[in-house]
Design a protein around this motif. Structure first.
Motif, PDB file in Angstrom:
ATOM      1  N   GLN A  30       4.281   6.049   2.390  1.00 19.83           N
ATOM      2  CA  GLN A  30       5.511   5.413   2.848  1.00 19.83           C
ATOM      3  C   GLN A  30       6.677   6.386   2.915  1.00 19.83           C
ATOM      4  O   GLN A  30       7.580   6.224   3.709  1.00 19.83           O
ATOM      5  N   HIS A  36       1.188   3.665  -0.764  1.00 22.40           N
ATOM      6  CA  HIS A  36       0.922   2.239  -0.945  1.00 22.40           C
ATOM      7  C   HIS A  36      -0.507   1.941  -0.495  1.00 22.40           C
ATOM      8  O   HIS A  36      -0.958   2.452   0.532  1.00 22.40           O
ATOM      9  N   ARG A  49      -2.554  -5.255  -4.038  1.00 21.16           N
ATOM     10  CA  ARG A  49      -1.719  -4.149  -3.585  1.00 21.16           C
ATOM     11  C   ARG A  49      -1.565  -3.162  -4.736  1.00 21.16           C
ATOM     12  O   ARG A  49      -1.559  -3.552  -5.908  1.00 21.16           O
ATOM     13  N   ASP A  51       1.006   0.121  -5.745  1.00 21.44           N
ATOM     14  CA  ASP A  51       2.187   0.916  -5.412  1.00 21.44           C
ATOM     15  C   ASP A  51       2.463   1.911  -6.516  1.00 21.44           C
ATOM     16  O   ASP A  51       2.076   1.714  -7.665  1.00 21.44           O
TER      17      ASP A  51
END
Length: 200
Positions: A30, A36, A49, A51
């Motif tokens: 990103q 990500h 997800r 991160d």
């Protein structure tokens, strides 16, 4: 492939299914300091997800469910009593939720050797340090486009890297096959660790 009917739950039994799970993991850089991962099923539903910052002294990644609630936190451990004095032997410690309490440590993953071209991982369940082989072994590499997760002589999950021209732009895609009754959140965490270790 995996054998036997024993459930392999590390993160939680809600991530174990009685059939083979086919997942797609998409990774996107990103920014210069943040990447990500999105995890989808074959119908395009988001399952997990991951991160976290790429470039810092102690890398940390948080896996969340689709609603944004923390599932596990992956923390890279610096050299210490439990780690060999070879900086290439990265060790990651994985905790429940966003905890860093030793009582909430689920598993640890360490490179088998800093001198191998393939960055194999030994995986140890719980906080008890053991010498020798881990409870699980991850073999292969991102560069070779193929990874296998083994428990003893049985393969419990396989990962293939869909390497395309988009990979040069920070967008990568992986196909993940998780065999029945195997915790897919655990497998995704191992994929992220392998990717991180090969991109230091």
């Amino acid at each position: 492939m995996a054998t036997g009917d024993e459930m392999i739950k590390v993160v939680g039994d809600r991530y174990c299914f009685p059939y083979t799970m086919e997942l797609v993991v998409k990774k996107k850089l990103q920014s210069f300091s943040n990447s990500h991962y999105d995890v989808f099923d074959t119908t395009g539903n988001i399952l997990l997800r991951v991160d976290g910052s790429v470039w810092n002294l102690q890398r940390r990644r948080v896996m969340t469910d689709p609603a944004g609630f923390p599932v596990i936190t992956l923390r890279e451990k610096g050299n210490g009593k439990l780690q060999q004095p070879i900086s290439w032997r990265h060790e990651w410690q994985i905790y429940e939720g966003e905890s860093s309490d030793p009582n909430h440590l689920l598993f640890r993953a360490k490179r088998s050797s800093g001198f191998r071209l393939k960055s194999n991982l030994d995986v140890y369940i719980g906080s008890q340090f053991k010498k020798g082989a881990g409870d699980f072994r991850v073999t292969g590499s991102i560069a070779s486009l193929s990874i296998k997760v083994r428990r003893g002589n049985s393969i419990i999950a396989e990962v293939s890297h869909n390497y395309t021209w988009k990979s040069y732009k920070g967008k990568e895609s992986f196909k993940v096959k998780v065999y029945p009754e195997v915790d897919y959140a655990f497998i995704v965490a191992l994929l992220v660790i392998m990717h991180e270790n090969e991109n230091v």
